[in-house]
Design a protein around this motif. Structure first.
Motif, short mmCIF file in Angstrom:
data_model
loop_
_atom_site.label_atom_id
_atom_site.label_comp_id
_atom_site.label_asym_id
_atom_site.label_seq_id
_atom_site.Cartn_x
_atom_site.Cartn_y
_atom_site.Cartn_z
N ASN A 289 37.95 38.54 41.86
CA ASN A 289 36.96 38.45 40.74
C ASN A 289 36.31 39.75 40.60
O ASN A 289 34.96 39.71 40.82
CB ASN A 289 36.20 37.19 40.97
CG ASN A 289 35.45 37.00 39.59
OD1 ASN A 289 35.76 37.62 38.56
ND2 ASN A 289 34.93 35.72 39.49
N ALA A 290 36.97 40.81 40.19
CA ALA A 290 36.27 42.07 40.20
C ALA A 290 35.04 42.31 39.16
O ALA A 290 34.22 42.67 39.55
CB ALA A 290 37.28 43.03 40.00
N GLU B 31 31.32 43.17 40.13
CA GLU B 31 30.84 44.17 39.39
C GLU B 31 29.38 43.94 38.93
O GLU B 31 28.31 44.65 38.77
CB GLU B 31 31.42 44.80 38.17
CG GLU B 31 30.97 46.09 37.63
CD GLU B 31 31.95 46.61 36.44
OE1 GLU B 31 31.39 47.49 35.87
OE2 GLU B 31 33.09 46.03 36.40
#
Length: 313
Positions: free
Chosen positions: A290-291, A295
């Motif tokens: 789940n980038a 972020e």
């Protein structure tokens, strides 16, 4: 120069255990994963659970790392749980070369196959240079990340999203969606089969909410904007070194309300609710795939306290 693995002599086990326990305590405190007496209590429980029979524990192996001349370079600790082999402690006297790390991974893979493992899991703290050097660019992927935000910041931001305690009428739909969503994430992370993920998701939800919405220390909210529900927030209240600590157990923006900035606002709401509940820190877990969430959390000041890396066999 090739490396070899040999079992640690039984006469050295107690010395190794004491040193490995202290490494775990020091590492947790340095990363902020667990602090103060919490780190000590965790380490004692950890070693008692994984080494119940000491050096004779059949699912555990403590190995010496030897170079070609049989000079000892360090030690590592492997534990088999089901079909997953965990590398839980790696201690080296000097930095290993790239070739030595290649050889070490090859030796670990052989042991994993011999023990019937289908995955290798490596939990790493941010400052674990030897562990990161071992797994980097050698087929391991980040499966999950533990993060913390401390101290809670004072943000001068307008609150567009209103969070209110979840109602009894809303709760059943939340349970169904949360359990299913977490199971899907467990599968996507590579950590579980669909069947095992469903069982694990149900187990964790029952463990956290044995009395449903009335479970003490569990704070569930619905988030609305102008009277329209846009998401949910679930905080579990914990204790961290004697201080109240909030943990984000679930946060979700409704599918038709995404890309409007509500995820960030929900996290701001989590900070406000945590402070209201007496916490001075917030923790959360996020899956490595789940980038976008990673972020977002890092942009809000959360830092990584532990990562778990996986390699499929």
């Amino acid at each position: 120069m090739p490396v070899h693995l040999k079992p640690l002599p039984a006469g050295r086990f107690d010395e190794w255990r004491g040193a490995a326990r202290q490494r775990l305590i020091d590492g947790n405190r340095a990363s902020g994963r667990r602090v103060g007496d919490d780190a000590v209590a965790f380490a004692d429980e950890y070693f008692d659970e994984l080494l119940p029979h000491g050096a004779a524990t059949p699912t555990a192996r403590v190995m010496r790392i030897l170079d070609e001349g049989r000079r000892e370079l360090g030690t590592l600790w492997l534990v088999l749980a089901g079909t997953k082999l965990f590398l839980l402690d790696l201690a080296v006297e000097t930095e290993l070369t790239g070739t030595q790390n290649d050889e070490l991974v090859a030796r670990i893979l052989t042991i994993a196959h011999d023990m019937g493992a289908t995955q290798i899991s490596v939990p790493l703290l941010p400052q674990d240079a030897a562990g990161h050097a071992l797994v980097d660019d050698r087929g391991f992927t980040v499966a999950s990340i533990q993060m913390v935000l401390e101290p809670l910041p004072s943000r001068d931001v307008a609150a567009h999203v209103e969070v209110l305690p979840m109602t009894a009428e809303r709760f059943p739909r939340f349970v169904t969606a949360s359990e299913a969503g977490f199971a899907q994430d467990l599968v996507a992370s590579g950590r579980f089969s669909p069947e095992d993920a469903a069982a694990e998701s149900h187990r964790q939800l029952v463990e956290e909410l044995p009395d449903g919405l009335a479970t003490p220390g569990q704070e569930l909210f619905t988030a609305t904007v102008d009277g329209v529900e846009v998401g949910i927030l679930w905080l579990g209240m914990r204790e961290r070194d004697g201080h109240a600590h909030a943990f984000v157990l679930d946060i979700e923006v409704a599918a038709d309300q995404r890309r409007k900035g509500y995820g960030r606002e929900l996290m701001h709401a989590a900070e406000r609710e945590a402070r209201r509940l007496g916490a001075d820190s917030i923790g959360l877990h996020v899956f490595g795939f789940n980038a976008a969430a990673v972020e977002l959390y890092e942009s809000l000041g959360y830092r990584r306290t532990e990562e778990t890396l996986l390699r499929e066999l």
